[in-house]
Write an enzyme that holds these catalytic residues in place. Structure first.
Site, PDB file in Angstrom:
ATOM      1  N   LEU A   1      -3.561  -2.165   3.688  1.00  0.00           N
ATOM      2  CA  LEU A   1      -4.040  -2.845   4.829  1.00  0.00           C
ATOM      3  C   LEU A   1      -4.569  -4.135   3.926  1.00  0.00           C
ATOM      4  O   LEU A   1      -4.855  -5.054   4.992  1.00  0.00           O
ATOM      5  CB  LEU A   1      -5.540  -2.029   5.589  1.00  0.00           C
ATOM      6  CG  LEU A   1      -4.892  -0.849   6.309  1.00  0.00           C
ATOM      7  CD1 LEU A   1      -6.218  -0.299   6.994  1.00  0.00           C
ATOM      8  CD2 LEU A   1      -3.760  -1.306   7.356  1.00  0.00           C
ATOM      9  N   GLY A   2      -4.819  -4.024   2.851  1.00  0.00           N
ATOM     10  CA  GLY A   2      -5.439  -5.223   2.238  1.00  0.00           C
ATOM     11  C   GLY A   2      -5.953  -5.070   0.870  1.00  0.00           C
ATOM     12  O   GLY A   2      -5.973  -3.943   0.367  1.00  0.00           O
TER      13      GLY A   2
ATOM     14  N   GLY B   1      -9.247  -6.772  -2.269  1.00  0.00           N
ATOM     15  CA  GLY B   1      -9.826  -7.808  -2.438  1.00  0.00           C
ATOM     16  C   GLY B   1     -10.532  -7.714  -3.847  1.00  0.00           C
ATOM     17  O   GLY B   1      -9.719  -6.946  -4.776  1.00  0.00           O
TER      18      GLY B   1
ATOM     19  N   THR C   1      -9.021  -2.000  -2.841  1.00  0.00           N
ATOM     20  CA  THR C   1      -7.740  -1.972  -2.068  1.00  0.00           C
ATOM     21  C   THR C   1      -8.045  -1.254  -0.836  1.00  0.00           C
ATOM     22  O   THR C   1      -8.791  -0.125  -0.899  1.00  0.00           O
ATOM     23  CB  THR C   1      -6.506  -1.627  -2.879  1.00  0.00           C
ATOM     24  OG1 THR C   1      -6.762  -0.405  -3.280  1.00  0.00           O
ATOM     25  CG2 THR C   1      -6.172  -2.651  -3.618  1.00  0.00           C
TER      26      THR C   1
ATOM     27  N   LYS D   1     -11.100   2.990   1.369  1.00  0.00           N
ATOM     28  CA  LYS D   1     -11.258   1.955   0.372  1.00  0.00           C
ATOM     29  C   LYS D   1     -11.372   2.355  -0.992  1.00  0.00           C
ATOM     30  O   LYS D   1     -12.519   2.956  -1.295  1.00  0.00           O
ATOM     31  CB  LYS D   1     -12.649   1.033   0.913  1.00  0.00           C
ATOM     32  CG  LYS D   1     -13.102  -0.024   0.311  1.00  0.00           C
ATOM     33  CD  LYS D   1     -14.162  -0.934   0.944  1.00  0.00           C
ATOM     34  CE  LYS D   1     -14.797  -2.113   0.047  1.00  0.00           C
ATOM     35  NZ  LYS D   1     -15.854  -2.734   0.809  1.00  0.00           N
TER      36      LYS D   1
ATOM     37  N   ASP E   1      -7.596   1.064  21.094  1.00  0.00           N
ATOM     38  CA  ASP E   1      -6.377   2.190  21.527  1.00  0.00           C
ATOM     39  C   ASP E   1      -6.065   2.908  20.357  1.00  0.00           C
ATOM     40  O   ASP E   1      -5.165   2.397  19.624  1.00  0.00           O
ATOM     41  CB  ASP E   1      -5.309   1.720  22.425  1.00  0.00           C
ATOM     42  CG  ASP E   1      -4.399   2.529  22.818  1.00  0.00           C
ATOM     43  OD1 ASP E   1      -4.565   3.947  22.618  1.00  0.00           O
ATOM     44  OD2 ASP E   1      -3.275   2.283  23.321  1.00  0.00           O
TER      45      ASP E   1
END
Length: 322
Positions: free
Chosen positions: A72-73, A75, A79, A95, A204
């Site tokens: 998802l990402g 920093g 990660t 995380k 949702d």
């Protein structure tokens, strides 16, 4: 894969009555292979060292429970990964922090927040931790937070706007939710309130299953650095329009009196620049900057000279007094 160490906090959700799921088999081919000479994702960080990030990979089962579905990402300190909880049959975000941190402050802060009044409306706008544990990587120990999955940040949504800014009505809907979150935090300073740390809730949950299915049928691009290290391309999790959640408490402080440097340079409140005592009220300064940044294409304050602290802070103070 190294075996995980024991968890040091237990999940807040009730145990599933169903037996654990078997891990899915994710494709080992059919995805775009990124040229090894191209820097991707966390490799672009100025201090990047592959030994400090945990080498998670899609399909891997972490802590004998969480199967990695998608990245998802990333920093500077962690990660983030969408994972399927094979025990409780739902999706979570892991995380995974770098192994340079002897202790992750966010764990303490989020545990502390769980002791707060559960009836306060602002609690519904804080991304609480579900669980936390440590895992051993090839080069050290990594602390892991188990968090509810979230959609895009306000910053990511703003970047998708044709004008680069939000409609006034959208900004007016967002700011009261931020204020509720900060009211709940009374006595705790987040000190990092900005559009990148405000995530949109998922309205949702079925979208998460579609997201996982997409990785099975159209696997995401990745870069094979070595047999042990694959760097995956992050995927945008756009899943409806739920409430806003204040996230990332890695720099938060507990208590009414603090001193010293805090906050990102371009967001620093006057108390920080003047080196006087400060408290949780500095988050209100950040709300003011947030309001400006949601409605204007250029930030109110920028970094003028990152290599000259005195000159940079002088510029900031001049602008604040105009």
């Amino acid at each position: 894969m190294a075996a995980p160490t024991r968890a040091y906090s237990s999940s807040s959700s009730s145990p599933s009555q169903r037996p654990p799921l078997l891990p899915r088999k994710f494709p080992s081919s059919g995805f775009e292979i990124i040229d090894p000479s191209i820097k991707v994702e966390e490799e672009n960080l100025p201090f990047y060292d592959p030994k400090i990030f945990y080498p998670a990979r899609i399909g891997q089962v972490i802590h004998d429970r969480y199967q990695v579905v998608a990245k998802l990402g990333y920093g500077t300190t962690a990660t983030t990964w969408l994972c399927h909880d094979l025990v409780h049959h739902h999706y979570v975000t892991l995380k995974i922090h770098v192994n340079l941190l002897p202790h992750v402050r966010e764990v303490d802060i989020l545990r502390y927040l769980k002791t707060f009044d559960s009836e306060h409306e602002g609690r519904n706008h804080i991304r609480m931790v579900d669980d936390a544990f440590r895992i051993e990587g090839p080069h050290g120990t990594h602390e892991v937070l188990v968090l509810p999955p979230m959609s895009l940040s306000l910053r990511a949504l703003q970047e998708k706007m044709p004008t680069g800014v939000f409609d006034v009505e959208l900004a007016k809907a967002a700011l009261p939710q931020v204020l509720l979150a900060l009211d709940f935090l009374h006595g705790v300073a987040n000190i990092d309130v900005h559009a990148g740390n405000l995530l949109v809730g998922i309205s949702d949950d079925s979208y998460l299953e579609h997201f996982a299915e997409a990785e099975l049928t159209r696997p995401s691009a990745r870069k094979q650095v070595s047999d042990e290290l694959t760097i995956h391309d992050s995927q945008l999790l756009m899943a409806g329009h739920g409430p806003l959640y204040l996230c990332d408490f890695g720099e938060a402080r507990i208590g009414d009196e603090h001193k010293g440097v805090a906050m990102p340079i371009q967001h620093r409140a006057p108390e920080i620049l003047l080196d006087v005592d400060w408290d949780w009220a500095i988050d209100m300064w950040s709300v003011g900057l947030l309001a400006w940044n949601l409605l204007e294409p250029k930030p109110l304050f920028t970094i003028y000279d990152a290599d000259n602290k005195e000159l940079n802070e002088a510029h900031h103070l001049v602008n604040r007094s105009c």
